[in-house]
Write a protein that holds these residues in place. Structure first.
Motif, PDB file in Angstrom:
ATOM      1  N   ASP A  99       0.834  -1.198   0.000  1.00  0.00           N
ATOM      2  CA  ASP A  99       0.000   0.000   0.000  1.00  0.00           C
ATOM      3  C   ASP A  99       0.871   1.251   0.000  1.00  0.00           C
ATOM      4  O   ASP A  99       2.025   1.238   0.443  1.00  0.00           O
ATOM      5  CB  ASP A  99      -0.905   0.012   1.228  1.00  0.00           C
ATOM      6  CG  ASP A  99      -1.923  -1.117   1.219  1.00  0.00           C
ATOM      7  OD1 ASP A  99      -2.225  -1.623   0.115  1.00  0.00           O
ATOM      8  OD2 ASP A  99      -2.386  -1.496   2.306  1.00  0.00           O
ATOM      9  N   ASP A 100       0.294   2.342  -0.447  1.00  0.00           N
ATOM     10  CA  ASP A 100       1.039   3.594  -0.552  1.00  0.00           C
ATOM     11  C   ASP A 100       1.492   4.130   0.806  1.00  0.00           C
ATOM     12  O   ASP A 100       2.435   4.923   0.877  1.00  0.00           O
ATOM     13  CB  ASP A 100       0.183   4.657  -1.256  1.00  0.00           C
ATOM     14  CG  ASP A 100      -0.053   4.345  -2.727  1.00  0.00           C
ATOM     15  OD1 ASP A 100       0.654   3.458  -3.254  1.00  0.00           O
ATOM     16  OD2 ASP A 100      -0.941   4.972  -3.332  1.00  0.00           O
ATOM     17  N   ASP A 101       0.808   3.728   1.871  1.00  0.00           N
ATOM     18  CA  ASP A 101       1.204   4.231   3.184  1.00  0.00           C
ATOM     19  C   ASP A 101       2.241   3.358   3.875  1.00  0.00           C
ATOM     20  O   ASP A 101       2.656   3.644   4.993  1.00  0.00           O
ATOM     21  CB  ASP A 101      -0.022   4.408   4.091  1.00  0.00           C
ATOM     22  CG  ASP A 101      -0.768   3.091   4.348  1.00  0.00           C
ATOM     23  OD1 ASP A 101      -0.380   2.064   3.750  1.00  0.00           O
ATOM     24  OD2 ASP A 101      -1.731   3.104   5.136  1.00  0.00           O
ATOM     25  N   PHE A 102       2.674   2.285   3.217  1.00  0.00           N
ATOM     26  CA  PHE A 102       3.747   1.465   3.784  1.00  0.00           C
ATOM     27  C   PHE A 102       5.074   2.207   3.665  1.00  0.00           C
ATOM     28  O   PHE A 102       5.406   2.737   2.604  1.00  0.00           O
ATOM     29  CB  PHE A 102       3.858   0.125   3.060  1.00  0.00           C
ATOM     30  CG  PHE A 102       5.056  -0.699   3.490  1.00  0.00           C
ATOM     31  CD1 PHE A 102       4.991  -1.510   4.610  1.00  0.00           C
ATOM     32  CD2 PHE A 102       6.261  -0.632   2.788  1.00  0.00           C
ATOM     33  CE1 PHE A 102       6.092  -2.248   5.025  1.00  0.00           C
ATOM     34  CE2 PHE A 102       7.365  -1.369   3.193  1.00  0.00           C
ATOM     35  CZ  PHE A 102       7.274  -2.179   4.316  1.00  0.00           C
ATOM     36  N   HIS A 103       5.830   2.238   4.754  1.00  0.00           N
ATOM     37  CA  HIS A 103       7.155   2.855   4.740  1.00  0.00           C
ATOM     38  C   HIS A 103       8.120   1.895   5.422  1.00  0.00           C
ATOM     39  O   HIS A 103       7.892   1.478   6.566  1.00  0.00           O
ATOM     40  CB  HIS A 103       7.132   4.198   5.469  1.00  0.00           C
ATOM     41  CG  HIS A 103       8.347   5.039   5.230  1.00  0.00           C
ATOM     42  ND1 HIS A 103       9.572   4.772   5.815  1.00  0.00           N
ATOM     43  CD2 HIS A 103       8.529   6.144   4.454  1.00  0.00           C
ATOM     44  CE1 HIS A 103      10.452   5.677   5.415  1.00  0.00           C
ATOM     45  NE2 HIS A 103       9.849   6.523   4.586  1.00  0.00           N
ATOM     46  N   ALA A 104       9.185   1.542   4.723  1.00  0.00           N
ATOM     47  CA  ALA A 104      10.112   0.536   5.237  1.00  0.00           C
ATOM     48  C   ALA A 104      10.658   0.902   6.612  1.00  0.00           C
ATOM     49  O   ALA A 104      10.828   0.030   7.482  1.00  0.00           O
ATOM     50  CB  ALA A 104      11.260   0.336   4.246  1.00  0.00           C
ATOM     51  N   ARG A 105      10.910   2.182   6.840  1.00  0.00           N
ATOM     52  CA  ARG A 105      11.460   2.613   8.118  1.00  0.00           C
ATOM     53  C   ARG A 105      10.373   2.922   9.148  1.00  0.00           C
ATOM     54  O   ARG A 105      10.364   2.391  10.259  1.00  0.00           O
ATOM     55  CB  ARG A 105      12.345   3.837   7.910  1.00  0.00           C
ATOM     56  CG  ARG A 105      12.944   4.386   9.205  1.00  0.00           C
ATOM     57  CD  ARG A 105      13.758   5.647   8.950  1.00  0.00           C
ATOM     58  NE  ARG A 105      14.260   6.223  10.200  1.00  0.00           N
ATOM     59  CZ  ARG A 105      14.838   7.414  10.291  1.00  0.00           C
ATOM     60  NH1 ARG A 105      15.007   8.150   9.201  1.00  0.00           N
ATOM     61  NH2 ARG A 105      15.260   7.866  11.451  1.00  0.00           N
ATOM     62  N   PHE A 106       9.439   3.801   8.775  1.00  0.00           N
ATOM     63  CA  PHE A 106       8.501   4.326   9.764  1.00  0.00           C
ATOM     64  C   PHE A 106       7.367   3.361  10.099  1.00  0.00           C
ATOM     65  O   PHE A 106       6.723   3.509  11.140  1.00  0.00           O
ATOM     66  CB  PHE A 106       7.948   5.674   9.290  1.00  0.00           C
ATOM     67  CG  PHE A 106       9.013   6.725   9.128  1.00  0.00           C
ATOM     68  CD1 PHE A 106       9.814   7.086  10.200  1.00  0.00           C
ATOM     69  CD2 PHE A 106       9.228   7.333   7.901  1.00  0.00           C
ATOM     70  CE1 PHE A 106      10.800   8.055  10.060  1.00  0.00           C
ATOM     71  CE2 PHE A 106      10.215   8.299   7.747  1.00  0.00           C
ATOM     72  CZ  PHE A 106      11.006   8.657   8.839  1.00  0.00           C
ATOM     73  N   SER A 107       7.099   2.392   9.230  1.00  0.00           N
ATOM     74  CA  SER A 107       6.075   1.394   9.534  1.00  0.00           C
ATOM     75  C   SER A 107       6.614   0.243  10.384  1.00  0.00           C
ATOM     76  O   SER A 107       5.833  -0.562  10.901  1.00  0.00           O
ATOM     77  CB  SER A 107       5.478   0.829   8.232  1.00  0.00           C
ATOM     78  OG  SER A 107       4.873   1.833   7.450  1.00  0.00           O
TER      79      SER A 107
END
Length: 266
Positions: A99-107
């Motif tokens: 999904d577009d809101d997935f972030h490798a660092r912040f998620s």
């Protein structure tokens, strides 16, 4: 613009670390160069990773994400990237559309590291550049006793690099597990550490300190005293980077497919 998660493995020896640098080779730079060859529009973008490993540090489970123009089949994307990454010691283990809101660092909700330490007199051959070698055997029971003082929610100023950019030295260390495995004419000690996030050089500072405990130079309770000192000068030696591996990153939902409860890879 489709977003993809990448699970990455690499040998950190030839790199100046994960983060792209103008005049030195980096893991990030190698992957971005390969992506630009596959997806020309990517040339002006960057990838983000769960952890910015230092020079010489390895990974078996790093996670990064990239936004691409083309909606790739994930398997074909990983295969194509691995082709273009040759001969760099970097491999894309798997790719996944996220999904577009997935972030490798912040998620990420968890990071896992392994440190490999070998005690034996004979030089390393197969493991050269992959482990930290000391000459004499270590007391694993004493190291476990010392490590027990570090598990939990603490101010880790003592075990934090002086150039660490984290806003606070307070972290929760969820686990330190130490295994001892016989090898020919020696012993390998494996330190497994797990936390939501780590300070700069925290793992190497902890392992270097615990090695002093295992060697008999420190009593286990001195680790507690060092922690409570909240003073970098109270830390033991910082061990070299080439024994350290980022082995996994946990997310509330596994970007690569499994849908169990809790962080991935548990």
């Amino acid at each position: 613009m489709p977003r993809f998660a990448l699970q990455v493995e690499y040998d950190g020896a030839p790199f100046a670390g994960w983060q792209a640098q103008a005049d030195q080779p980096s893991v990030q730079g190698a992957i971005e160069t390969a992506l630009a060859r596959l997806d020309p529009g990517f040339a002006t973008r960057r990838i983000a990773a769960a952890g910015r490993t230092d020079a010489g540090v390895h990974a078996t489970g790093q996670v990064a994400h990239a936004d691409l123009d083309r909606d790739w089949d994930p398997f074909r994307l990983s295969e194509a990237l691995n082709w273009h990454l040759k001969p760099a010691p970097v491999a894309i283990l798997q790719a996944a559309r996220v999904d577009d809101d997935f972030h490798a660092r912040f998620s990420a909700v968890e990071r896992r590291y392994l440190f490999r330490l070998v005690a034996r007199r004979a030089p390393m051959t197969h493991g050269k550049g992959q482990v930290w070698q000391v000459l004499n055997p270590l007391d694993v029971g004493a190291m476990r006793a010392g490590a027990a003082h570090l598990v939990g929610h603490h101010d880790f100023t003592t075990f934090r690099s002086s150039i660490c950019q984290a806003k606070s030295p307070v972290k929760s260390l969820d686990e330190i597990r130490i295994e001892a495995q016989p090898i020919p004419q020696g012993m390998e000690y494996r330190f497994h550490l797990r936390a939501r996030s780590f300070l700069h050089n925290q793992v190497r500072s902890i392992v270097g300190t615990l090695e002093r405990v295992g060697a008999g130079s420190w009593a286990p309770d001195r680790v507690r005293d060092a922690l409570e000192a909240r003073n970098r000068a109270a830390c033991g030696p910082v061990c070299p980077p080439h024994g350290l591996y980022l082995t996994g990153v946990g997310y509330p939902r596994d970007p690569f497919g499994a849908r169990g409860e809790g962080p991935t890879g548990r």
